[in-house]
Design a protein around this motif. Structure first.
Motif, PDB file in Angstrom:
ATOM      1  N   VAL A  38      85.434 -68.142  17.530  1.00  0.00           N
ATOM      2  CA  VAL A  38      84.429 -69.205  17.434  1.00  0.00           C
ATOM      3  C   VAL A  38      83.773 -69.441  18.785  1.00  0.00           C
ATOM      4  CG1 VAL A  38      84.077 -71.658  16.979  1.00  0.00           C
ATOM      5  CG2 VAL A  38      85.535 -70.300  15.455  1.00  0.00           C
ATOM      6  N   TRP A  39      84.571 -69.518  19.841  1.00  0.00           N
ATOM      7  CA  TRP A  39      84.010 -69.731  21.169  1.00  0.00           C
ATOM      8  C   TRP A  39      83.072 -68.586  21.567  1.00  0.00           C
ATOM      9  CZ3 TRP A  39      83.323 -73.478  24.521  1.00  0.00           C
ATOM     10  CH2 TRP A  39      84.085 -74.635  24.416  1.00  0.00           C
ATOM     11  N   GLN A  40      83.450 -67.364  21.268  1.00  0.00           N
ATOM     12  CA  GLN A  40      82.578 -66.232  21.598  1.00  0.00           C
ATOM     13  C   GLN A  40      81.256 -66.323  20.845  1.00  0.00           C
ATOM     14  OE1 GLN A  40      84.742 -62.250  21.909  1.00  0.00           O
ATOM     15  NE2 GLN A  40      86.361 -63.547  21.083  1.00  0.00           N
ATOM     16  N   CYS A  41      81.306 -66.726  19.577  1.00  0.00           N
ATOM     17  CA  CYS A  41      80.078 -66.848  18.799  1.00  0.00           C
ATOM     18  C   CYS A  41      79.193 -67.966  19.340  1.00  0.00           C
ATOM     19  CB  CYS A  41      80.427 -67.107  17.331  1.00  0.00           C
ATOM     20  SG  CYS A  41      81.163 -65.692  16.484  1.00  0.00           S
ATOM     21  N   VAL A  42      79.787 -69.058  19.762  1.00  0.00           N
ATOM     22  CA  VAL A  42      79.012 -70.172  20.313  1.00  0.00           C
ATOM     23  C   VAL A  42      78.289 -69.741  21.589  1.00  0.00           C
ATOM     24  CG1 VAL A  42      79.208 -72.424  21.444  1.00  0.00           C
ATOM     25  CG2 VAL A  42      80.375 -72.008  19.270  1.00  0.00           C
ATOM     26  N   VAL A  43      79.017 -69.116  22.503  1.00  0.00           N
ATOM     27  CA  VAL A  43      78.398 -68.680  23.761  1.00  0.00           C
ATOM     28  C   VAL A  43      77.362 -67.598  23.502  1.00  0.00           C
ATOM     29  CG1 VAL A  43      78.861 -67.569  25.980  1.00  0.00           C
ATOM     30  CG2 VAL A  43      80.390 -69.350  25.138  1.00  0.00           C
ATOM     31  N   SER A 200      84.135 -64.856  30.715  1.00  0.00           N
ATOM     32  CA  SER A 200      84.057 -66.311  30.821  1.00  0.00           C
ATOM     33  C   SER A 200      84.028 -66.762  32.278  1.00  0.00           C
ATOM     34  CB  SER A 200      85.237 -66.952  30.088  1.00  0.00           C
ATOM     35  OG  SER A 200      86.479 -66.546  30.645  1.00  0.00           O
ATOM     36  N   SER A 201      84.790 -66.107  33.136  1.00  0.00           N
ATOM     37  CA  SER A 201      84.772 -66.467  34.557  1.00  0.00           C
ATOM     38  C   SER A 201      83.421 -66.151  35.195  1.00  0.00           C
ATOM     39  CB  SER A 201      85.886 -65.722  35.297  1.00  0.00           C
ATOM     40  OG  SER A 201      87.157 -66.141  34.850  1.00  0.00           O
ATOM     41  N   ALA A 202      82.813 -65.035  34.797  1.00  0.00           N
ATOM     42  CA  ALA A 202      81.508 -64.679  35.349  1.00  0.00           C
ATOM     43  C   ALA A 202      80.460 -65.726  34.985  1.00  0.00           C
ATOM     44  CB  ALA A 202      81.086 -63.306  34.832  1.00  0.00           C
ATOM     45  N   PHE A 213      79.808 -73.314  29.775  1.00  0.00           N
ATOM     46  CA  PHE A 213      80.414 -72.113  30.346  1.00  0.00           C
ATOM     47  C   PHE A 213      81.748 -72.427  31.021  1.00  0.00           C
ATOM     48  CE2 PHE A 213      75.864 -70.341  30.797  1.00  0.00           C
ATOM     49  CZ  PHE A 213      75.905 -69.890  29.492  1.00  0.00           C
ATOM     50  N   ALA A 214      81.836 -73.589  31.663  1.00  0.00           N
ATOM     51  CA  ALA A 214      83.118 -74.001  32.247  1.00  0.00           C
ATOM     52  C   ALA A 214      84.151 -74.232  31.155  1.00  0.00           C
ATOM     53  CB  ALA A 214      82.930 -75.264  33.080  1.00  0.00           C
ATOM     54  N   ALA A 215      83.736 -74.869  30.057  1.00  0.00           N
ATOM     55  CA  ALA A 215      84.650 -75.081  28.935  1.00  0.00           C
ATOM     56  C   ALA A 215      85.063 -73.745  28.314  1.00  0.00           C
ATOM     57  CB  ALA A 215      83.991 -75.970  27.886  1.00  0.00           C
ATOM     58  N   PHE A 216      84.134 -72.813  28.225  1.00  0.00           N
ATOM     59  CA  PHE A 216      84.427 -71.480  27.701  1.00  0.00           C
ATOM     60  C   PHE A 216      85.498 -70.796  28.534  1.00  0.00           C
ATOM     61  CE2 PHE A 216      82.830 -66.899  27.395  1.00  0.00           C
ATOM     62  CZ  PHE A 216      83.493 -66.657  26.203  1.00  0.00           C
TER      63      PHE A 216
END
Length: 311
Positions: A38-43, A200-202, A213-216
């Motif tokens: 889900v997180w990947q789809c959101v970003v 996510s870190s990038a 992005f920080a939450a990701f």
């Protein structure tokens, strides 16, 4: 020229609402693999909104881009987007979004290079402390035992992945606890979790002012550990996996009253002992399908004027 603006508003709305909705939900604790998806789809949806808005803004600002982007499209489709009525801000928007895209790629390349340099340094340290025997070849399934006073175990990804455990961990862990720890680390390797962490870190380091992005990044670091815990607990039991975590982290202040960098370990142990029930297969399927539709929405928004003109 309303479509690029609509895409930017959609991206901002997704970035603002999705983390809050996920933070309030209780199912990510129960289904970390689904939560990762889900997180990947959101970003991906947020990035896609920016990319599509950039392309349409550039098409509105420059005839060359417009001709290349809409070359195979009928004239009625081009007219539906009203690109010729764009104001001077279209070029500014396109340049800003293009700069963001270039910066994202640069941050990802930097993150991969730094991670590669760190892996090479750690691998060189491993070769120094535990050299291969004459005639021995490095293998992905080779378990390297390292002499150390602190119990630890980790998976070193890369072209020659390596599973490492210390002698202190061997002394502290029982047979099943050791198997659970190794299953946890192999769960990271099989799911390629290091790529999620790098991406996510990038994004978080490249755009520290963007909360999504920080939450990701924070959720990726948390959810990959929960997912690997589940891999181990399904094979060797929740209690065994929890005890293995305690044995490995007892001397690191992970279970004290003050927050430490290892505070997540205590949360993971509590989660394993609480044994939250999994969602039903139908519920997991609905969440997975709904998440997959999130990146589709920006595409539909971008194509609506053209499809309407053709219809």
């Amino acid at each position: 020229m309303t479509v690029p603006v609509a895409l930017l508003l959609l991206g901002a709305l997704t970035a603002a609402l999705a983390p809050r909705l996920l933070a309030r939900a209780d199912w990510p604790e129960r289904e970390p693999v689904v939560a990762l998806w889900v997180w990947q789809c959101v970003v991906a949806a947020v990035l896609l909104c920016c990319a599509l808005s950039m392309a349409l803004s550039a098409a509105a600002a420059w005839q060359t881009v417009r001709g290349g982007l809409f070359a195979p499209a009928p004239s009625v489709v081009v007219e539906a987007y009203a690109l010729g009525t764009a104001g001077p801000w279209a070029a500014t928007t396109a340049v800003l979004l293009a700069s963001g895209a270039v910066w994202t790629v640069a941050m990802l390349i930097r993150e991969v290079r730094q991670a590669g340099a760190l892996r090479r340094s750690r691998r060189a340290e491993l070769r120094r402390r535990a050299p291969l025997l004459p005639g021995e070849e490095p293998r992905p399934d080779r378990l390297l035992v390292l002499e150390a006073e602190r119990p630890d175990a980790w998976w070193l990804p890369g072209n020659s992945p390596q599973l490492v455990i210390t002698t202190a961990a061997l002394r502290r862990l029982t047979g099943r606890q050791l198997d659970a720890v190794l299953a946890h680390e192999r769960g990271h390797a099989q799911a390629r979790h290091h790529w999620l962490l790098h991406s996510s870190s990038a994004l978080a380091n490249g755009f520290p002012q963007v909360p999504v992005f920080a939450a990701f990044r924070d959720q990726m670091h948390r959810l990959v550990e929960l997912a690997a815990d589940d891999v181990a607990s399904r094979r060797f039991g929740r209690l065994t996996t929890a005890l293995a975590l305690v044995e490995l982290n007892e001397g690191r202040g992970a279970f004290g009253p003050c927050p430490t960098p290892h505070a997540l370990v205590g949360q993971r142990v509590n989660r394993l002992l609480a044994a939250p029930g999994r969602l039903t297969p139908a519920h997991r399927l609905r969440l997975t399908a709904a998440a997959a539709l999130v990146p589709v929405v920006p595409v539909l928004v971008a194509f609506v004027p053209g499809l309407h003109a053709l219809g």
